[in-house]
Design an enzyme around this catalytic site. Sequence first.
Site, PDB file in Angstrom:
ATOM      1  N   HIS A  97     -14.078  58.406 102.192  1.00 38.77           N
ATOM      2  CA  HIS A  97     -12.754  58.848 102.638  1.00 38.77           C
ATOM      3  C   HIS A  97     -12.015  57.574 103.055  1.00 38.77           C
ATOM      4  CE1 HIS A  97     -15.360  62.285 103.878  1.00 38.77           C
ATOM      5  NE2 HIS A  97     -14.327  63.045 103.627  1.00 38.77           N
ATOM      6  N   ASP A 135     -12.965  56.320 106.452  1.00 37.71           N
ATOM      7  CA  ASP A 135     -14.336  55.809 106.637  1.00 37.71           C
ATOM      8  C   ASP A 135     -14.341  54.287 106.550  1.00 37.71           C
ATOM      9  OD1 ASP A 135     -15.114  58.460 106.389  1.00 37.71           O
ATOM     10  OD2 ASP A 135     -15.692  58.246 104.282  1.00 37.71           O
TER      11      ASP A 135
HETATM   12  C1  XUL Z   1     -17.423  68.543 104.670  1.00 34.21           C
HETATM   13  C2  XUL Z   1     -17.662  67.810 103.431  1.00 34.21           C
HETATM   14  C3  XUL Z   1     -16.832  66.601 103.213  1.00 34.21           C
HETATM   15  C4  XUL Z   1     -16.436  66.376 101.804  1.00 34.21           C
HETATM   16  C5  XUL Z   1     -15.472  65.239 101.597  1.00 34.21           C
HETATM   17  O1  XUL Z   1     -18.165  69.679 104.818  1.00 34.21           O
HETATM   18  O2  XUL Z   1     -18.519  68.162 102.658  1.00 34.21           O
HETATM   19  O3  XUL Z   1     -17.507  65.516 103.737  1.00 34.21           O
HETATM   20  O4  XUL Z   1     -17.551  66.126 101.011  1.00 34.21           O
HETATM   21  O5  XUL Z   1     -14.341  65.358 102.370  1.00 34.21           O
END
Ligand code: XUL
Length: 438
Positions: free
Chosen positions: A101, A104
Amino acid sequence: MSEIFESVGKIQYEGADSKNALAFHYYDPERMIMGKPMKEHLPFAMAWWHNLCATGVDMFGRGSADKSFGAKEGTMEHAKAKVDAGFEFMEKLGIEYFCFHDVDLVPEADDIKETNRRLDEISDYMLEKMKETNIKCLWGTANMFGNPRFMNGAGSTNSADVYCFAAAQIKKALDLTVKLGGKGYVFWGGREGYETLLNTDVKFEQENIARLMRMAVAYGRSIGFTGDFYIEPKPKEPMKHQYDFDAATAIGFLRQYGLDKDFKMNIEANHATLAGHTFQHDLRISAINGMLGSIDANQGDSLLGWDTDEFPFNVYESTMCMYEVLKNGGITGGFNFDAKTRRPSYTKEDMFAGYILGMDTFALGLIKAAELIEDGRIDDFIRERYLSYQSGIGAKIISDSTSLEELSAYAERLGAPDLPGSGRQEYFEGVVNQILFH
Ligand code: XUL
Ligand code: CO
C-alpha cells in the site's frame, strides 16, 4: 550495508526429514510438477504491511515486535531501513515479488504533496534494490481505509472532498505501480460499505465506486499500465456490510458497470471464509467467470469471527486452492502472504518461520493437487455424473434446442425418473485423504 537478519542465512530446501526450523521441508523451487518448476507455479509475494510494518498491535495492547530495523520510526530513514529489511528478507527466502500500500512505504504527511514527494524518493530507492536483486512488484494499492477521512469509505464516501483525496491516492499508487513494474493493481474496499441503512444511499455509493474505478482504469491505461486491476472481495470488517461481499457479488458489480474487461479477482482465503464460503468456492466462482487473477494466501480461524490473517498451515485448504489454480491453467498474478505472525511470535526468526510455513504449505498443496488431478478419479466421476446431457433429451437441453413443452411431454412419458445416481461424497472425501496421506 550491514545485515539486518544476522541470525538467518539463505533458506534452503532440506526435505521432509530435516528438523532445521530455518529450512524448507516441501518447497523445492526447481522440483518439476506437471511439467513446470514449483517456483513458476508459485510466484510468492511478501506483503509489505504485515511483514515490515505490523508490530502485533491489537485492540488490547501495543505492539510486541520491534520493526524499527535500527532506525527511528516515522522517518524516511526508517522507510529506507524497511526497504533494506524487505529485500534482505525476500532474498533469503527466494521470494520474487512484493505487494504494497502507499502508506506502507513512507510515513504519511499532513499534506498529500509531501507524502507524494516521499513516495517518489522511496520508490527510487526500491527501484535500485529491484535492479540489484531481480525482485519484482506483484501489485500495488492505495490505503483508503486507515486515515480517519475515509471513515465513510473512499469511493462510497458522502464527502466529495474526501472522494478527491481517494482519487489522488489512487493516481499516485498507480504511478508507483507502473514505476515499479507491478503486474496488478488492487482495490480492497475496506470501508466501502455501511453500518446502517438509516443513513446510507446504497445505489448512489455503488455508482460512485464504479466511477472511481472507471477513472482509475482510464488513468492507468493512459500511463501504460497493461496489467490487471483486481477487486479483493471481503464481506465485513471493518464495516458491518461491505459491497464487495464475495467473488460472485464483485463479479456482478463489475459486469453491471462495464468494468469486467479490466478487472479480475484477488481472492483471499480468510475473506472467503468470512463470507460463509470455502476458499475453494470463491476461487472456483472467479475461475469459471474467467476472473481468477491473484491470491492472498492466508487462513482464518473457524473459532474466531474476524480476519485473523494467519500464515496458512491447512494442507487440505492449500491442496484445494492449488487444484483450482492448476485447473485454471495457473494465474497471471501470484500468492501474496497477506498474513502476520501471532502476537507472541515477535522475533526476527518468527518472521521467517511464518513464510517458511506458508511456502511449505502451498508447496504441499501443489504436490497433492497435481496428484489428485493425475489420479483422475475425481475428474472421471464428474464427467460421468453429467453424461445424461451428452445424448437424447439432455443433448437437446444443452444445445438450447428444446422447449418447456417438449421437456414436459418427455417427463409425462417417463412417468417417474430414476434417481440421479449416487453423489459418492464420502468415497471422494476418502480419495482426498488417500492422496494426502499415502
Ligand atoms: C484486509 C486486506 C488488505 C488487502 C489490501 O483484510 O486483505 O490488506 O489485501 O488492501
Ligand atoms: Co488481503
